[in-house]
Scaffold this motif. Sequence first.
Motif, PDB file in Angstrom:
ATOM      1  N   SER A  69      73.458  21.509  14.048  1.00  0.00           N
ATOM      2  CA  SER A  69      73.140  22.670  13.221  1.00  0.00           C
ATOM      3  C   SER A  69      74.434  23.268  12.696  1.00  0.00           C
ATOM      4  CB  SER A  69      72.343  23.710  14.009  1.00  0.00           C
ATOM      5  OG  SER A  69      73.107  24.194  15.102  1.00  0.00           O
ATOM      6  N   ALA A  98      70.228  22.169  18.735  1.00  0.00           N
ATOM      7  CA  ALA A  98      71.507  22.731  19.178  1.00  0.00           C
ATOM      8  C   ALA A  98      72.692  21.838  18.823  1.00  0.00           C
ATOM      9  CB  ALA A  98      71.474  22.996  20.681  1.00  0.00           C
ATOM     10  N   GLU A  99      72.524  20.530  18.931  1.00  0.00           N
ATOM     11  CA  GLU A  99      73.650  19.623  18.716  1.00  0.00           C
ATOM     12  C   GLU A  99      73.952  19.378  17.242  1.00  0.00           C
ATOM     13  OE1 GLU A  99      73.071  16.001  20.812  1.00  0.00           O
ATOM     14  OE2 GLU A  99      73.160  16.943  22.793  1.00  0.00           O
ATOM     15  N   ARG A 146      65.211  21.408  19.389  1.00  0.00           N
ATOM     16  CA  ARG A 146      66.196  20.369  19.693  1.00  0.00           C
ATOM     17  C   ARG A 146      67.280  20.299  18.624  1.00  0.00           C
ATOM     18  NH1 ARG A 146      62.341  15.345  21.835  1.00  0.00           N
ATOM     19  NH2 ARG A 146      61.395  16.520  23.576  1.00  0.00           N
ATOM     20  N   LYS A 162      61.786  27.282  21.565  1.00  0.00           N
ATOM     21  CA  LYS A 162      62.607  26.175  22.035  1.00  0.00           C
ATOM     22  C   LYS A 162      62.668  25.103  20.950  1.00  0.00           C
ATOM     23  CE  LYS A 162      63.039  23.063  26.028  1.00  0.00           C
ATOM     24  NZ  LYS A 162      62.404  22.635  27.306  1.00  0.00           N
ATOM     25  N   ALA A 164      69.670  22.686  10.125  1.00  0.00           N
ATOM     26  CA  ALA A 164      69.498  22.131  11.472  1.00  0.00           C
ATOM     27  C   ALA A 164      68.721  20.826  11.372  1.00  0.00           C
ATOM     28  CB  ALA A 164      68.768  23.120  12.362  1.00  0.00           C
ATOM     29  N   LEU A 172      65.206  28.940  12.245  1.00  0.00           N
ATOM     30  CA  LEU A 172      64.829  28.690  13.635  1.00  0.00           C
ATOM     31  C   LEU A 172      63.398  29.114  13.950  1.00  0.00           C
ATOM     32  CD1 LEU A 172      68.175  29.898  15.250  1.00  0.00           C
ATOM     33  CD2 LEU A 172      67.358  27.533  15.121  1.00  0.00           C
ATOM     34  N   ARG A 205      74.827  30.735  22.550  1.00  0.00           N
ATOM     35  CA  ARG A 205      75.875  29.767  22.181  1.00  0.00           C
ATOM     36  C   ARG A 205      75.492  28.336  22.544  1.00  0.00           C
ATOM     37  NH1 ARG A 205      80.926  30.953  20.617  1.00  0.00           N
ATOM     38  NH2 ARG A 205      81.456  33.142  20.296  1.00  0.00           N
ATOM     39  N   GLN A 206      74.826  28.158  23.667  1.00  0.00           N
ATOM     40  CA  GLN A 206      74.475  26.814  24.115  1.00  0.00           C
ATOM     41  C   GLN A 206      73.234  26.264  23.429  1.00  0.00           C
ATOM     42  OE1 GLN A 206      74.103  27.300  28.366  1.00  0.00           O
ATOM     43  NE2 GLN A 206      76.225  28.016  28.559  1.00  0.00           N
ATOM     44  N   GLN A 207      72.213  27.111  23.246  1.00  0.00           N
ATOM     45  CA  GLN A 207      70.937  26.622  22.747  1.00  0.00           C
ATOM     46  C   GLN A 207      70.715  26.888  21.260  1.00  0.00           C
ATOM     47  OE1 GLN A 207      67.623  27.835  25.294  1.00  0.00           O
ATOM     48  NE2 GLN A 207      69.004  28.030  27.035  1.00  0.00           N
ATOM     49  N   TYR A 208      71.380  27.904  20.728  1.00  0.00           N
ATOM     50  CA  TYR A 208      71.180  28.288  19.320  1.00  0.00           C
ATOM     51  C   TYR A 208      72.526  28.604  18.662  1.00  0.00           C
ATOM     52  CZ  TYR A 208      66.482  28.870  21.200  1.00  0.00           C
ATOM     53  OH  TYR A 208      65.275  28.662  21.853  1.00  0.00           O
ATOM     54  N   PRO A 209      73.444  27.650  18.641  1.00  0.00           N
ATOM     55  CA  PRO A 209      74.766  27.916  18.046  1.00  0.00           C
ATOM     56  C   PRO A 209      74.691  28.310  16.575  1.00  0.00           C
ATOM     57  CG  PRO A 209      74.439  25.557  18.419  1.00  0.00           C
ATOM     58  CD  PRO A 209      73.327  26.264  19.127  1.00  0.00           C
TER      59      PRO A 209
END
Length: 335
Positions: free
Chosen positions: A231, A228-229, A226, A224, A252, A176, A89-93
Amino acid sequence: MRPFAYTRAKDAASAIKLLTENPNAKFLAGGTNLLDLMKEDVERPNALIDISGLGLSEIKTITTGANQGGISLGGLGKNTEAANHPLVRQQYPLLTQAILAGASGQIRNMATNGGNLLQRTRCPYFYEVSMPCNKRVPGSGCGAREGINRMHAIFGWSEQCVAVFPSDLAVALAALDAVITVRSANGQQRSIPIAEFYRLPGDEPQKDTNLPHGELITAIELPKNRFAEKSYYLKVRDRSSYAFALVSVAAALETEGNTIKQARIALGGVAHKPWRALKAEQMLVGKEATEANFKLAASAEMADAKPLAHNAFKVELGNRSIVLALQMALNGGKV
């Protein structure tokens, strides 16, 4: 349903050995797709090897290797666990959104991550055993090619097959750049980039993936990133609850100011595999994140579409969906 032998595997090695020794055997995990196909007489395995008790469900941060800093999803983990895990949820919503769009809560509670990747098409000609289908019976013909093909492919199809791949999870994983970890009969582990995992139908539509019989998906690795914010997963369907996509878009963005540094776009409901929109991505890099540029990128990607008799609407729908998904991603999923 036809008779079959049932074995509950004790460990991964014995499960793989049993499958390798029998070309007509199948792994059984959640069973949400396989059992339906067996009931419809589409799949006819003579043996099921139950792998649901093997573990392989952990979700964890990757601490070594090429994907260090990313996360690993166990191949036998449930879709519900993946969607709701804090790391996801935090890194790959984007992944959480795709899983939640993909099925009802009951099915998510049973379906496994690896099984989701291996599900078969929902083409009605594939499910109807009285109709010709090269995917079900190679050489029998493609009923959908000249039949009712509203739900079918507009990219990458062949004269042998115009079916589409149904997974929402896989579309997000394609955007991803996920890597599929598998174990083979000799005990060796190997990694397959998701771009190489699926295949187009060509002359062998019965083959959905490049995974040989006898290999077991043990994990899915997410590098990994960038994104997440910014997407978003957009799924356009005939009804809002538990329906397969007419068109879906996993989008994304990574931006610096209003300039796009990286873009990832994958489409569902349009091809035999998750369709990576590489032309659109390439057009967006270095450009301003504007609706005008999103429209140009979408048009460039959809220009290569080859619709069938009943699904030309998917071209315009794809255009609009890409633009909307990019706008939603840019706004962090907000309207």
